[in-house]
Enzyme design. Sequence first.
Site, PDB file in Angstrom:
ATOM      1  N   ASP A   1       2.631  -6.190  -8.115  1.00 13.36           N
ATOM      2  CA  ASP A   1       1.829  -4.963  -8.082  1.00 13.36           C
ATOM      3  C   ASP A   1       2.679  -3.704  -8.218  1.00 13.36           C
ATOM      4  O   ASP A   1       2.251  -2.721  -8.823  1.00 13.36           O
ATOM      5  CB  ASP A   1       1.003  -4.901  -6.788  1.00 13.36           C
ATOM      6  CG  ASP A   1      -0.253  -5.765  -6.896  1.00 13.36           C
ATOM      7  OD1 ASP A   1      -0.306  -6.608  -7.822  1.00 13.36           O
ATOM      8  OD2 ASP A   1      -1.160  -5.604  -6.074  1.00 13.36           O
TER       9      ASP A   1
ATOM     10  N   ARG B   1     -13.649  -6.347 -10.857  1.00 15.90           N
ATOM     11  CA  ARG B   1     -13.593  -5.601  -9.598  1.00 15.90           C
ATOM     12  C   ARG B   1     -14.177  -4.209  -9.830  1.00 15.90           C
ATOM     13  O   ARG B   1     -13.699  -3.457 -10.671  1.00 15.90           O
ATOM     14  CB  ARG B   1     -12.142  -5.524  -9.094  1.00 15.90           C
ATOM     15  CG  ARG B   1     -11.579  -6.907  -8.782  1.00 15.90           C
ATOM     16  CD  ARG B   1     -10.121  -6.861  -8.385  1.00 15.90           C
ATOM     17  NE  ARG B   1      -9.915  -6.199  -7.104  1.00 15.90           N
ATOM     18  CZ  ARG B   1      -8.703  -6.003  -6.570  1.00 15.90           C
ATOM     19  NH1 ARG B   1      -7.615  -6.402  -7.212  1.00 15.90           N
ATOM     20  NH2 ARG B   1      -8.587  -5.418  -5.405  1.00 15.90           N
TER      21      ARG B   1
ATOM     22  N   ASN C   1      -3.465  -7.258 -11.676  1.00 13.81           N
ATOM     23  CA  ASN C   1      -4.576  -7.345 -10.717  1.00 13.81           C
ATOM     24  C   ASN C   1      -4.309  -6.388  -9.554  1.00 13.81           C
ATOM     25  O   ASN C   1      -4.669  -6.659  -8.418  1.00 13.81           O
ATOM     26  CB  ASN C   1      -4.724  -8.788 -10.214  1.00 13.81           C
ATOM     27  CG  ASN C   1      -6.104  -9.037  -9.600  1.00 13.81           C
ATOM     28  OD1 ASN C   1      -6.982  -8.178  -9.648  1.00 13.81           O
ATOM     29  ND2 ASN C   1      -6.289 -10.211  -9.014  1.00 13.81           N
TER      30      ASN C   1
ATOM     31  N   GLU D   1      -8.975  -9.406  -4.582  1.00 16.21           N
ATOM     32  CA  GLU D   1      -8.337 -10.198  -5.625  1.00 16.21           C
ATOM     33  C   GLU D   1      -9.238 -11.341  -6.084  1.00 16.21           C
ATOM     34  O   GLU D   1      -9.224 -11.767  -7.227  1.00 16.21           O
ATOM     35  CB  GLU D   1      -7.004 -10.740  -5.143  1.00 16.21           C
ATOM     36  CG  GLU D   1      -5.845  -9.743  -5.202  1.00 16.21           C
ATOM     37  CD  GLU D   1      -5.826  -8.734  -4.065  1.00 16.21           C
ATOM     38  OE1 GLU D   1      -6.850  -8.587  -3.351  1.00 16.21           O
ATOM     39  OE2 GLU D   1      -4.791  -8.048  -3.898  1.00 16.21           O
TER      40      GLU D   1
ATOM     41  N   SER E   1     -15.160   0.326  -1.488  1.00 15.06           N
ATOM     42  CA  SER E   1     -13.706   0.266  -1.374  1.00 15.06           C
ATOM     43  C   SER E   1     -13.213   1.633  -0.954  1.00 15.06           C
ATOM     44  O   SER E   1     -13.643   2.654  -1.496  1.00 15.06           O
ATOM     45  CB  SER E   1     -13.088  -0.115  -2.726  1.00 15.06           C
ATOM     46  OG  SER E   1     -11.696   0.114  -2.685  1.00 15.06           O
ATOM     47  N   SER E   2     -12.308   1.668  -0.001  1.00 16.37           N
ATOM     48  CA  SER E   2     -11.745   2.951   0.404  1.00 16.37           C
ATOM     49  C   SER E   2     -10.755   3.449  -0.642  1.00 16.37           C
ATOM     50  O   SER E   2     -10.311   4.586  -0.602  1.00 16.37           O
ATOM     51  CB  SER E   2     -11.043   2.803   1.749  1.00 16.37           C
ATOM     52  OG  SER E   2      -9.904   1.986   1.609  1.00 16.37           O
TER      53      SER E   2
ATOM     54  N   ASP F   1      -7.562  -6.840   5.317  1.00 14.97           N
ATOM     55  CA  ASP F   1      -6.621  -7.800   4.728  1.00 14.97           C
ATOM     56  C   ASP F   1      -6.055  -8.742   5.779  1.00 14.97           C
ATOM     57  O   ASP F   1      -6.052  -9.962   5.607  1.00 14.97           O
ATOM     58  CB  ASP F   1      -5.475  -7.060   4.024  1.00 14.97           C
ATOM     59  CG  ASP F   1      -5.934  -6.458   2.702  1.00 14.97           C
ATOM     60  OD1 ASP F   1      -7.117  -6.678   2.348  1.00 14.97           O
ATOM     61  OD2 ASP F   1      -5.138  -5.783   2.048  1.00 14.97           O
TER      62      ASP F   1
ATOM     63  N   ARG G   1       1.521   3.903  -3.368  1.00 17.74           N
ATOM     64  CA  ARG G   1       1.142   5.314  -3.160  1.00 17.74           C
ATOM     65  C   ARG G   1       2.367   6.218  -3.339  1.00 17.74           C
ATOM     66  O   ARG G   1       2.297   7.264  -3.986  1.00 17.74           O
ATOM     67  CB  ARG G   1       0.561   5.516  -1.763  1.00 17.74           C
ATOM     68  CG  ARG G   1      -0.895   5.060  -1.600  1.00 17.74           C
ATOM     69  CD  ARG G   1      -1.264   5.082  -0.134  1.00 17.74           C
ATOM     70  NE  ARG G   1      -2.636   4.770   0.196  1.00 17.74           N
ATOM     71  CZ  ARG G   1      -3.154   3.551   0.217  1.00 17.74           C
ATOM     72  NH1 ARG G   1      -2.417   2.511  -0.155  1.00 17.74           N
ATOM     73  NH2 ARG G   1      -4.409   3.351   0.593  1.00 17.74           N
TER      74      ARG G   1
ATOM     75  N   LYS H   1       2.592 -11.226  -5.685  1.00 15.25           N
ATOM     76  CA  LYS H   1       1.897  -9.938  -5.656  1.00 15.25           C
ATOM     77  C   LYS H   1       2.456  -9.038  -4.556  1.00 15.25           C
ATOM     78  O   LYS H   1       2.552  -7.830  -4.724  1.00 15.25           O
ATOM     79  CB  LYS H   1       0.409 -10.180  -5.413  1.00 15.25           C
ATOM     80  CG  LYS H   1      -0.472  -8.977  -5.655  1.00 15.25           C
ATOM     81  CD  LYS H   1      -1.931  -9.411  -5.562  1.00 15.25           C
ATOM     82  CE  LYS H   1      -2.873  -8.569  -6.394  1.00 15.25           C
ATOM     83  NZ  LYS H   1      -3.014  -7.193  -6.064  1.00 15.25           N
TER      84      LYS H   1
ATOM     85  N   HIS I   1      -2.686 -13.828  -3.507  1.00 13.48           N
ATOM     86  CA  HIS I   1      -1.529 -14.015  -2.630  1.00 13.48           C
ATOM     87  C   HIS I   1      -1.929 -14.345  -1.195  1.00 13.48           C
ATOM     88  O   HIS I   1      -1.337 -15.188  -0.543  1.00 13.48           O
ATOM     89  CB  HIS I   1      -0.657 -12.757  -2.679  1.00 13.48           C
ATOM     90  CG  HIS I   1      -1.388 -11.476  -2.366  1.00 13.48           C
ATOM     91  ND1 HIS I   1      -0.844 -10.489  -1.612  1.00 13.48           N
ATOM     92  CD2 HIS I   1      -2.625 -11.021  -2.702  1.00 13.48           C
ATOM     93  CE1 HIS I   1      -1.697  -9.481  -1.514  1.00 13.48           C
ATOM     94  NE2 HIS I   1      -2.781  -9.789  -2.168  1.00 13.48           N
ATOM     95  N   ARG I   2      -2.946 -13.640  -0.705  1.00  9.89           N
ATOM     96  CA  ARG I   2      -3.296 -13.839   0.708  1.00  9.89           C
ATOM     97  C   ARG I   2      -3.922 -15.208   0.963  1.00  9.89           C
ATOM     98  O   ARG I   2      -3.761 -15.776   2.041  1.00  9.89           O
ATOM     99  CB  ARG I   2      -4.227 -12.725   1.201  1.00  9.89           C
ATOM    100  CG  ARG I   2      -3.572 -11.365   1.101  1.00  9.89           C
ATOM    101  CD  ARG I   2      -4.066 -10.348   2.085  1.00  9.89           C
ATOM    102  NE  ARG I   2      -3.462  -9.078   1.736  1.00  9.89           N
ATOM    103  CZ  ARG I   2      -2.207  -8.744   1.996  1.00  9.89           C
ATOM    104  NH1 ARG I   2      -1.416  -9.588   2.619  1.00  9.89           N
ATOM    105  NH2 ARG I   2      -1.727  -7.585   1.611  1.00  9.89           N
TER     106      ARG I   2
ATOM    107  N   GLY J   1      -5.100  -3.386  -7.649  1.00  7.80           N
ATOM    108  CA  GLY J   1      -6.063  -2.336  -7.328  1.00  7.80           C
ATOM    109  C   GLY J   1      -5.362  -1.058  -6.922  1.00  7.80           C
ATOM    110  O   GLY J   1      -5.817   0.050  -7.232  1.00  7.80           O
TER     111      GLY J   1
ATOM    112  N   SER K   1       0.835  -1.214   0.000  1.00  3.66           N
ATOM    113  CA  SER K   1       0.000   0.000   0.000  1.00  3.66           C
ATOM    114  C   SER K   1       0.864   1.257   0.000  1.00  3.66           C
ATOM    115  O   SER K   1       0.581   2.218  -0.717  1.00  3.66           O
ATOM    116  CB  SER K   1      -0.889   0.032   1.242  1.00  3.66           C
ATOM    117  OG  SER K   1      -1.650  -1.134   1.307  1.00  3.66           O
TER     118      SER K   1
END
Length: 684
Positions: free
Chosen positions: A52, A130, A96, A358, A180-181, A330, A30, A437, A404-405, A98, A26
């Site tokens: 990502d 998505r 993928n 995902e 989604s935030s 997550d 950013r 990812k 991945h998670r 986001g 994240s």
Amino acid sequence: MYDIPFLDLPPLTGAAGTVRLPGSKSISNRVLLLAGLCEGQTLVHDLLDSDDTRVMLQALRQLGCGIEDDAGSGALRVTGLGGRLQQHEAALFLGNAGTAMRPLTAALALLAATQGGRFELSGVPRMHERPIGDLVEALRQLGCGVECLGQEGYPPLRLTGRAGGAVDTAAPIRVRGDVSSQFLTALLLALPLVSGDAPITVEVQGELISKPYIDITLKLLARFGIEVQRDGWERFTIPAGSAYRSPGEVWIEGDASSASYFVALGAIAATGAPVRIEGVGSESIQGDVAFVDAARAMGAAVTLGPNFIEVQRGAWPLRALELDCNHIPDAAMTLAVMALYARGATRLTNIASWRVKETDRIAAMAAELRKVGAAVVEGADFIEVSPPAGSGWRPAAIHTYDDHRMAMCLSLAAFNPLAGAQPVVPVRILDPKCVGKTFPDYFETLFGLATADRAQVPVITIDGPTASGKGTLASSVAQALGYHTLDSGSLYRVTALAALARGVDTTDGAAMAALARGLNLRFEGERLLLDGQDVSAELRREEVGSTASRISALPELRAALYAVQLAFRRAPGLVADGRDMGTVIFPDAPLKVFLTASPAMRAERRYKQLISKGISASIDGLRADLEARDERDRNRLIAPLKPAQDALLLDNSAQTVEVSTAMVLQWWAQRGPFSTTGGGTPQP
Ligand code: DC
């Protein structure tokens, strides 16, 4: 990274040690976007290297940002656009991710609308499922040209506009916050591009989810010179005249969501020394560190430092929990797997956002936890998990849904021996490379910390005469399964090499055993280092080989090398080649292969090998030599070369390595619990 169709985790029984986390996804994406939009250069340290971030970097490159490695520091030097488009047309593929799709959509929509341009943003098929409609709506309110090229409200998107155009930021921009935030994050990151004489206000409609991620966005914007004013979680105002300013250098924190797997690992399996996680701690700006509180509530014993977390097992079994997980969407997935080790049912609520990640993570988690034996109830926005009874654990082939998670979470089911599973079961992770990812080396890291009962770690032995191609076959099989290798011949060879170099009497068993015990060896993939020197090439010398053959008849030496060889049996598994792997060293190996080829064929292979290295040789001489060596290896008193009683014979005289490998893998599949013909319960 394991780029193989599946990875089998043997039953695991403990964990301890230190993990240095990869950078936060994240924060990485950013920071990359902000560095790409602002004026001047930003040196980015500890960036996450993953799928990502790679798509984000590629997109920035296509847009004309400078992206270079900084030789001195190992950091990445990003030269930003200074808010001015260099490329007015581009087709960006965002996989993928986001965290790339949403903010790039907002930024490029605003840039195209004001400076002219035409951008197409697409991703993998799942990305096109998505939702992004709420962000598209918000951008259209501003006057941006946004077209959905497939289904309305979903990528792929086309963003268009004319040079000299304007966006209307006078009225508050309304965006929904309950799906989604990331839509709000995208707007906040991008709107400073069109900051002018008046402040710009964003109003959130609906209850904002995942608030801690907005916090990350605001903190990083502040690092880049934008002080967003926040009224509760409903109104955000970008002051008039805002402009991105590079902070010069940025350090990316470790990924707090990735930390959750190791916090869980400590809570489940660190019964002696702790699991220490470096790279995040109490000073983290990531909301997912709050996972630590949830893990504590389940029983983890946690010490939190500013930049580290240490975890040991506390309560056991873990305590079941009912928790609103909206703030840690997550990391909460990890709680669902910790529930396998709790007494009673664990219920995670307010997690509707799982369904648009995902994959549909509620459905996926329910399906895969059921496969290992758990009872799961799922609803639109909750999941409830009850652990299997001891006899209820199943060897499951876990689908990972390109998520991945899912892969990282379900790997923790391999600790079922600690839950009293009877029998203990392995876990098969399908498509393990999906961890790329966010955490490409996840499994290697896990295996570095985890311990297993040796008897539970699978071994495939490949024995056979010299030049039969054992080593090549063993490497190839090991690679296909993600297993370690043991080239036991190299241990005899390296002992021979050291004896020749140091003038040790090669007929003196006690002296040779002492020499072998004191060798300073390190295996690095296929290379063998003796006292830090790569001796792999020297080991292939004929003199070394024939000395190895002679000294290998010394019982004291064989005894000295016994423990060294056993130590190679580590998770996830081992492919060991030599003469006595199946008979003496790993007599309990579930698959033993005895590899042969005709002497003529072996002599020819050895000949080609030597010639290719520029060493002259005669085929007849080589054949006589290897037949003499076969004779000696077969007839020595101790550990003679012979197939184990339960070995499968494989004559590869007329076979390529690929064919032999496929044969061995087929035999292996038949023996494992995941085969439909073998023991255990087959799982789809
Ligand atoms: O497989 P290789 O040619 O690298 O082996 C070198 C010598 O070591 C071989 O002549 C026999 C001996 N050896 C052994 O006795 N037991 C093993 N497990 C492996 C090799």
